[in-house]
Design a protein around this motif. Sequence first.
Motif, PDB file in Angstrom:
ATOM      1  N   ARG A  25     -48.399   9.994  43.122  1.00  9.56           N
ATOM      2  CA  ARG A  25     -48.881   8.615  43.187  1.00  9.56           C
ATOM      3  C   ARG A  25     -49.671   8.327  41.910  1.00  9.56           C
ATOM      4  O   ARG A  25     -50.704   8.914  41.651  1.00  9.56           O
ATOM      5  N   ASP A  26     -49.160   7.403  41.117  1.00  9.95           N
ATOM      6  CA  ASP A  26     -49.776   7.015  39.851  1.00  9.95           C
ATOM      7  C   ASP A  26     -50.710   5.822  40.087  1.00  9.95           C
ATOM      8  O   ASP A  26     -50.387   4.944  40.889  1.00  9.95           O
ATOM      9  N   GLU A  27     -51.853   5.791  39.385  1.00 17.77           N
ATOM     10  CA  GLU A  27     -52.804   4.689  39.567  1.00 17.77           C
ATOM     11  C   GLU A  27     -52.195   3.340  39.237  1.00 17.77           C
ATOM     12  O   GLU A  27     -52.477   2.346  39.901  1.00 17.77           O
ATOM     13  N   GLN A  28     -51.377   3.279  38.188  1.00 19.49           N
ATOM     14  CA  GLN A  28     -50.793   2.001  37.776  1.00 19.49           C
ATOM     15  C   GLN A  28     -49.497   1.672  38.496  1.00 19.49           C
ATOM     16  O   GLN A  28     -49.283   0.536  38.902  1.00 19.49           O
TER      17      GLN A  28
END
Length: 128
Positions: A25-28
């Motif tokens: 899961r990437d922040e952006q």
Amino acid sequence: GLKKIEGILVQEMVSGNEIAIGMKRDEQFGPVLMAGLGGIFIEIIKDVTFRVAPIEKAEAMEMIKELKGYKLLQGFRGKPGVNIDKLAALIVNVSNMVVKENKVMALDFNPVIANDKSVVVADFRVII
């Protein structure tokens, strides 16, 4: 004395090509899916492809076809290929799960054993 058995694990014996499917899961971007050839291929050749979830079956098929080792998955030198349909369906199911379950921060299905009949997750790790 006798030891108490707390459980047993019974697994079907499968053979085929090793595949790796993962998600971080990437922040952006949110959940980013990864698919690649497993075993030495992921460690040495880094034969992987990525997509941002959610994806549908057509995108999962594209991911598979982008792999350098796609010819191995189609069948090579008399070895049967893998069930590409079932492999794509597993990638889509992972996509659906990680979009729905936003507490899943990362997952790693490695190896997934794929042959012409089945696609079996042999080992996995999920980080919440």
